[in-house]
Motif scaffolding. Structure first.
Motif, PDB file in Angstrom:
ATOM      1  N   GLU A   4       3.324  -1.274 -12.619  1.00  0.00           N
ATOM      2  CA  GLU A   4       4.512  -2.077 -12.887  1.00  0.00           C
ATOM      3  C   GLU A   4       5.731  -1.509 -12.160  1.00  0.00           C
ATOM      4  OE1 GLU A   4       5.707  -4.555 -16.818  1.00  0.00           O
ATOM      5  OE2 GLU A   4       5.783  -2.390 -17.000  1.00  0.00           O
ATOM      6  N   LEU A   5       5.788  -0.198 -12.069  1.00  0.00           N
ATOM      7  CA  LEU A   5       6.875   0.470 -11.351  1.00  0.00           C
ATOM      8  C   LEU A   5       6.822   0.121  -9.861  1.00  0.00           C
ATOM      9  CD1 LEU A   5       9.187   2.474 -11.925  1.00  0.00           C
ATOM     10  CD2 LEU A   5       7.577   4.332 -11.483  1.00  0.00           C
ATOM     11  N   ALA A   6       5.623   0.178  -9.272  1.00  0.00           N
ATOM     12  CA  ALA A   6       5.460  -0.163  -7.855  1.00  0.00           C
ATOM     13  C   ALA A   6       5.824  -1.613  -7.594  1.00  0.00           C
ATOM     14  CB  ALA A   6       4.018   0.106  -7.414  1.00  0.00           C
ATOM     15  N   ARG A   7       5.465  -2.496  -8.512  1.00  0.00           N
ATOM     16  CA  ARG A   7       5.770  -3.918  -8.334  1.00  0.00           C
ATOM     17  C   ARG A   7       7.270  -4.174  -8.413  1.00  0.00           C
ATOM     18  NH1 ARG A   7       3.009  -8.114 -12.290  1.00  0.00           N
ATOM     19  NH2 ARG A   7       4.715  -7.408 -13.605  1.00  0.00           N
ATOM     20  N   ALA A   8       7.960  -3.443  -9.302  1.00  0.00           N
ATOM     21  CA  ALA A   8       9.414  -3.581  -9.382  1.00  0.00           C
ATOM     22  C   ALA A   8      10.070  -3.112  -8.088  1.00  0.00           C
ATOM     23  CB  ALA A   8       9.946  -2.777 -10.571  1.00  0.00           C
ATOM     24  N   LEU A   9       9.546  -2.052  -7.507  1.00  0.00           N
ATOM     25  CA  LEU A   9      10.092  -1.535  -6.250  1.00  0.00           C
ATOM     26  C   LEU A   9       9.875  -2.504  -5.093  1.00  0.00           C
ATOM     27  CD1 LEU A   9       8.941   2.184  -6.568  1.00  0.00           C
ATOM     28  CD2 LEU A   9      11.308   1.366  -6.602  1.00  0.00           C
ATOM     29  N   ALA A  10       8.879  -3.382  -5.236  1.00  0.00           N
ATOM     30  CA  ALA A  10       8.573  -4.349  -4.172  1.00  0.00           C
ATOM     31  C   ALA A  10       9.699  -5.352  -3.965  1.00  0.00           C
ATOM     32  CB  ALA A  10       7.268  -5.082  -4.485  1.00  0.00           C
ATOM     33  N   THR A  11      10.579  -5.510  -4.948  1.00  0.00           N
ATOM     34  CA  THR A  11      11.683  -6.464  -4.816  1.00  0.00           C
ATOM     35  C   THR A  11      12.869  -5.866  -4.048  1.00  0.00           C
ATOM     36  OG1 THR A  11      12.753  -5.828  -6.911  1.00  0.00           O
ATOM     37  CG2 THR A  11      11.017  -7.510  -7.021  1.00  0.00           C
ATOM     38  N   LYS A  12      12.705  -4.670  -3.516  1.00  0.00           N
ATOM     39  CA  LYS A  12      13.742  -3.969  -2.745  1.00  0.00           C
ATOM     40  C   LYS A  12      15.017  -3.744  -3.562  1.00  0.00           C
ATOM     41  CE  LYS A  12      12.188  -5.775   1.744  1.00  0.00           C
ATOM     42  NZ  LYS A  12      12.595  -6.493   2.977  1.00  0.00           N
ATOM     43  N   PRO A  13      14.887  -3.135  -4.737  1.00  0.00           N
ATOM     44  CA  PRO A  13      16.066  -2.981  -5.591  1.00  0.00           C
ATOM     45  C   PRO A  13      16.997  -1.867  -5.139  1.00  0.00           C
ATOM     46  CG  PRO A  13      14.203  -1.873  -6.596  1.00  0.00           C
ATOM     47  CD  PRO A  13      13.680  -2.546  -5.357  1.00  0.00           C
ATOM     48  N   LYS A  14      18.284  -2.056  -5.416  1.00  0.00           N
ATOM     49  CA  LYS A  14      19.245  -0.962  -5.309  1.00  0.00           C
ATOM     50  C   LYS A  14      19.300  -0.190  -6.623  1.00  0.00           C
ATOM     51  CE  LYS A  14      22.190  -3.794  -2.301  1.00  0.00           C
ATOM     52  NZ  LYS A  14      23.462  -4.569  -2.255  1.00  0.00           N
ATOM     53  N   LEU A  15      18.979  -0.902  -7.712  1.00  0.00           N
ATOM     54  CA  LEU A  15      18.986  -0.310  -9.045  1.00  0.00           C
ATOM     55  C   LEU A  15      17.715  -0.715  -9.775  1.00  0.00           C
ATOM     56  CD1 LEU A  15      20.549   1.233 -11.311  1.00  0.00           C
ATOM     57  CD2 LEU A  15      21.458  -0.996 -12.011  1.00  0.00           C
ATOM     58  N   LEU A  16      17.045   0.280 -10.351  1.00  0.00           N
ATOM     59  CA  LEU A  16      15.810   0.053 -11.088  1.00  0.00           C
ATOM     60  C   LEU A  16      16.083   0.267 -12.571  1.00  0.00           C
ATOM     61  CD1 LEU A  16      12.752  -0.510 -10.764  1.00  0.00           C
ATOM     62  CD2 LEU A  16      12.418   1.964 -10.527  1.00  0.00           C
ATOM     63  N   LEU A  17      15.833  -0.771 -13.391  1.00  0.00           N
ATOM     64  CA  LEU A  17      16.020  -0.690 -14.830  1.00  0.00           C
ATOM     65  C   LEU A  17      14.665  -0.472 -15.507  1.00  0.00           C
ATOM     66  CD1 LEU A  17      18.423  -3.747 -15.407  1.00  0.00           C
ATOM     67  CD2 LEU A  17      19.033  -1.386 -14.855  1.00  0.00           C
ATOM     68  N   LEU A  32       0.837  -1.202   0.000  1.00  0.00           N
ATOM     69  CA  LEU A  32       0.000   0.000   0.000  1.00  0.00           C
ATOM     70  C   LEU A  32       0.878   1.262   0.000  1.00  0.00           C
ATOM     71  CD1 LEU A  32      -3.016   0.612  -0.006  1.00  0.00           C
ATOM     72  CD2 LEU A  32      -2.923   0.810   2.485  1.00  0.00           C
ATOM     73  N   GLU A  33       1.985   1.199   0.731  1.00  0.00           N
ATOM     74  CA  GLU A  33       2.913   2.335   0.754  1.00  0.00           C
ATOM     75  C   GLU A  33       3.519   2.561  -0.631  1.00  0.00           C
ATOM     76  OE1 GLU A  33       6.895   3.861   3.177  1.00  0.00           O
ATOM     77  OE2 GLU A  33       6.357   1.744   3.179  1.00  0.00           O
ATOM     78  N   LEU A  34       3.925   1.484  -1.292  1.00  0.00           N
ATOM     79  CA  LEU A  34       4.514   1.614  -2.626  1.00  0.00           C
ATOM     80  C   LEU A  34       3.486   2.138  -3.629  1.00  0.00           C
ATOM     81  CD1 LEU A  34       6.665  -1.640  -2.793  1.00  0.00           C
ATOM     82  CD2 LEU A  34       7.476   0.692  -2.454  1.00  0.00           C
ATOM     83  N   LEU A  35       2.261   1.699  -3.508  1.00  0.00           N
ATOM     84  CA  LEU A  35       1.209   2.219  -4.372  1.00  0.00           C
ATOM     85  C   LEU A  35       0.990   3.716  -4.144  1.00  0.00           C
ATOM     86  CD1 LEU A  35      -1.385  -0.698  -4.250  1.00  0.00           C
ATOM     87  CD2 LEU A  35      -0.097   0.067  -6.255  1.00  0.00           C
ATOM     88  N   SER A  36       1.172   4.152  -2.908  1.00  0.00           N
ATOM     89  CA  SER A  36       1.028   5.581  -2.622  1.00  0.00           C
ATOM     90  C   SER A  36       2.147   6.388  -3.278  1.00  0.00           C
ATOM     91  CB  SER A  36       1.006   5.842  -1.107  1.00  0.00           C
ATOM     92  OG  SER A  36       2.294   5.706  -0.535  1.00  0.00           O
ATOM     93  N   TRP A  37       3.326   5.765  -3.444  1.00  0.00           N
ATOM     94  CA  TRP A  37       4.441   6.463  -4.090  1.00  0.00           C
ATOM     95  C   TRP A  37       4.107   6.815  -5.539  1.00  0.00           C
ATOM     96  CZ3 TRP A  37       9.663   3.631  -2.658  1.00  0.00           C
ATOM     97  CH2 TRP A  37       9.838   3.705  -1.265  1.00  0.00           C
ATOM     98  N   VAL A  38       3.299   5.955  -6.191  1.00  0.00           N
ATOM     99  CA  VAL A  38       2.918   6.225  -7.576  1.00  0.00           C
ATOM    100  C   VAL A  38       1.461   6.699  -7.669  1.00  0.00           C
ATOM    101  CG1 VAL A  38       4.619   4.648  -8.555  1.00  0.00           C
ATOM    102  CG2 VAL A  38       2.352   3.779  -7.975  1.00  0.00           C
ATOM    103  N   ARG A  39       0.932   7.097  -6.525  1.00  0.00           N
ATOM    104  CA  ARG A  39      -0.418   7.683  -6.422  1.00  0.00           C
ATOM    105  C   ARG A  39      -1.510   6.755  -6.975  1.00  0.00           C
ATOM    106  NH1 ARG A  39       0.808  13.689  -8.679  1.00  0.00           N
ATOM    107  NH2 ARG A  39       2.079  12.472 -10.124  1.00  0.00           N
ATOM    108  N   LEU A  40      -1.427   5.492  -6.562  1.00  0.00           N
ATOM    109  CA  LEU A  40      -2.449   4.519  -6.937  1.00  0.00           C
ATOM    110  C   LEU A  40      -3.054   3.826  -5.718  1.00  0.00           C
ATOM    111  CD1 LEU A  40      -0.889   2.715 -10.054  1.00  0.00           C
ATOM    112  CD2 LEU A  40      -2.823   4.289 -10.047  1.00  0.00           C
ATOM    113  N   ASP A  41      -2.701   4.278  -4.512  1.00  0.00           N
ATOM    114  CA  ASP A  41      -3.185   3.607  -3.307  1.00  0.00           C
ATOM    115  C   ASP A  41      -4.703   3.659  -3.174  1.00  0.00           C
ATOM    116  OD1 ASP A  41      -2.310   6.351  -3.045  1.00  0.00           O
ATOM    117  OD2 ASP A  41      -2.872   6.254  -0.922  1.00  0.00           O
TER     118      ASP A  41
END
Length: 258
Positions: A164-177, A136-145
């Motif tokens: 898709e961006l929020a889901r990628a962030l869910a993997t706890k990345p150091k680098l986002l491609l 829910l927090e990640l969805l709020s980052w992309v204003r979809l919560d």
């Protein structure tokens, strides 16, 4: 002064049979910045992403991430190391809710064991609750919560990109491609996504993107490299790239670069 490199490609080459797709590619992606890779169709940009994520193996050279050589590591191990990717073609689960889509991205990091899941033990329930809260927090980052319980299929094209961006962030990345993140978007959707990506950068994430939309790249990236016929022909700030004559001739066109 640039930050310490997070990702480095050293003399990378890639051939398919007798076809040389990449030749002596050197790239350095600093920690905490947005780095863009641009170039004409067929220049080799997607091949670069596929090499970084382990979907392809380089014919020569090395790829270093956070000080470790990842050139021969399996794709899922590279994800575990902290590299996440979005794709040009949207890959959300349309029959699942937004919340469920993001939680799916966290399962590799959830520690409850098979027995806990099978018997619905306390540790499993706690992990699931924490995952939903984080999603829910990640969805709020992309204003979809506010749409967390809606099916992904109900979203607009631009909203699916943000999911898709929020889901990628869910993997706890150091680098986002990001693989052409604004492909198919209208101007207002592009503006919204630019805001979301800048917000993600400000939260401490490093971002590497390939993209065709020059206005988007120029307005977002700290540094840009230009790939043409498998070789890097220029690297620098957006202003330096915009005024580089070789880049203008190879890709931008004099009218667009003006």
């Amino acid at each position: 002064m640039q930050n310490q490199p997070l990702l480095q490609l050293n003399n990378i080459s890639k051939s398919f049979g007798g076809l040389h797709v990449l030749q002596d590619v050197n790239l350095s992606v600093p920690q905490g910045e947005i780095f863009g890779l641009i170039g004409p169709n067929g220049a080799g940009k997607t091949t670069v992403l596929n090499l970084i994520t382990g979907l392809l193996r380089a014919s020569g050279g090395s790829i270093t991430f956070a000080g470790e050589d990842i050139g021969k590591i399996a794709p899922h191990k590279i994800t575990e190391r902290g590299i996440a990717r979005t794709f040009q073609n949207i890959r959300v689960f349309k029959e699942m809710t937004l919340l469920e889509n993001v939680v799916v991205g966290m399962h590799d990091h959830m520690d409850y064991g098979f027995a806990g899941m099978l018997f619905n033990l306390g540790g499993y329930r706690k992990c699931e609750a924490q995952a939903r809260e984080r999603a829910l927090e990640l969805l709020s980052w992309v204003r979809l919560d506010h749409k967390a319980q809606m099916l992904a299929d109900s979203l607009s094209y631009g909203e699916q990109r943000k999911l898709e961006l929020a889901r990628a962030l869910a993997t706890k990345p150091k680098l986002l491609l990001l693989d052409e993140p604004v492909a198919g978007m209208n101007p207002s959707e592009k503006t919204e996504l630019m805001t979301e990506i800048l917000n993600i950068k400000q939260r401490g994430f490093s971002i590497f993107m390939i993209e065709h939309d020059m206005r988007f790249v120029m307005g977002l990236c700290d540094r840009i490299a230009v790939l043409n016929f498998g070789r890097i022909i220029a690297e620098g700030t957006p202003e330096q790239i915009k005024n580089n004559q070789e880049v203008i001739e190879a890709y931008l066109g004099k009218e667009e670069a003006a």
